[in-house]
Design an enzyme around this catalytic site. Structure first.
Site, PDB file in Angstrom:
ATOM      1  CG  HIS A  52      -0.339  -0.186   2.589  1.00 18.22           C
ATOM      2  ND1 HIS A  52      -0.197  -1.349   3.234  1.00 18.22           N
ATOM      3  CD2 HIS A  52       0.372   0.700   3.210  1.00 18.22           C
ATOM      4  CE1 HIS A  52       0.797  -1.092   4.500  1.00 18.22           C
ATOM      5  NE2 HIS A  52       0.789   0.168   4.610  1.00 18.22           N
ATOM      6  CB  ALA A  53       0.786   4.262  -1.423  1.00 19.25           C
TER       7      ALA A  53
END
Length: 134
Positions: A52-53
């Protein structure tokens, strides 16, 4: 955002015959105030963490024990960082997709974060991340 800001940072290492000591100070060794600390451990072989970011959160990741890799992606290119010493850490800027992988047996990843947990800060959909870079 690109991962050009990402870097391996060597932490102070105080040698002593009884064992070594390293320290991390916010706004000194890392470029943010620490709002959250967590650690990842007992990762089964072949498993991947992260994926994820963050829109706002920055992180500093240290391999306290063992080793693992951090794959970073800015939507245009990817870069692989190997962490295997407890006196080195990886600064991860906001807006960069990150994935932790290839954990060795008994590895422990310490993560210092610039924000408290906020589910709305996470970007979990890679296609959306690539289409709308931070």
């Amino acid at each position: 955002m690109t991962f050009n800001e990402a870097e391996i940072i060597q932490l102070p290492k105080n040698f002593d015959r009884r064992g070594n000591l390293s320290v991390i100070e916010q706004n000194n060794h890392i470029p943010f105030k620490i709002e959250r600390t967590y650690w990842i451990y007992d990762v089964p072989g072949g498993e991947v963490r992260g994926g994820h970011a963050y829109r706002n959160n920055q992180e500093f990741i240290v391999a306290l024990s063992g080793s693992f890799e951090v794959l970073m992606d800015d939507g245009k290119s990817k870069k692989l960082f190997s962490l295997n010493r407890s006196y080195y850490g990886l600064y991860v800027p906001k807006g960069v997709w990150r994935q932790m992988q290839n954990f060795s047996t008994n590895s422990v990843a310490l993560v210092l974060a610039s924000t408290k947990f906020d589910l709305s800060d996470y970007i979990y959909d890679y296609k959306s991340f690539k289409e709308n870079p931070q």
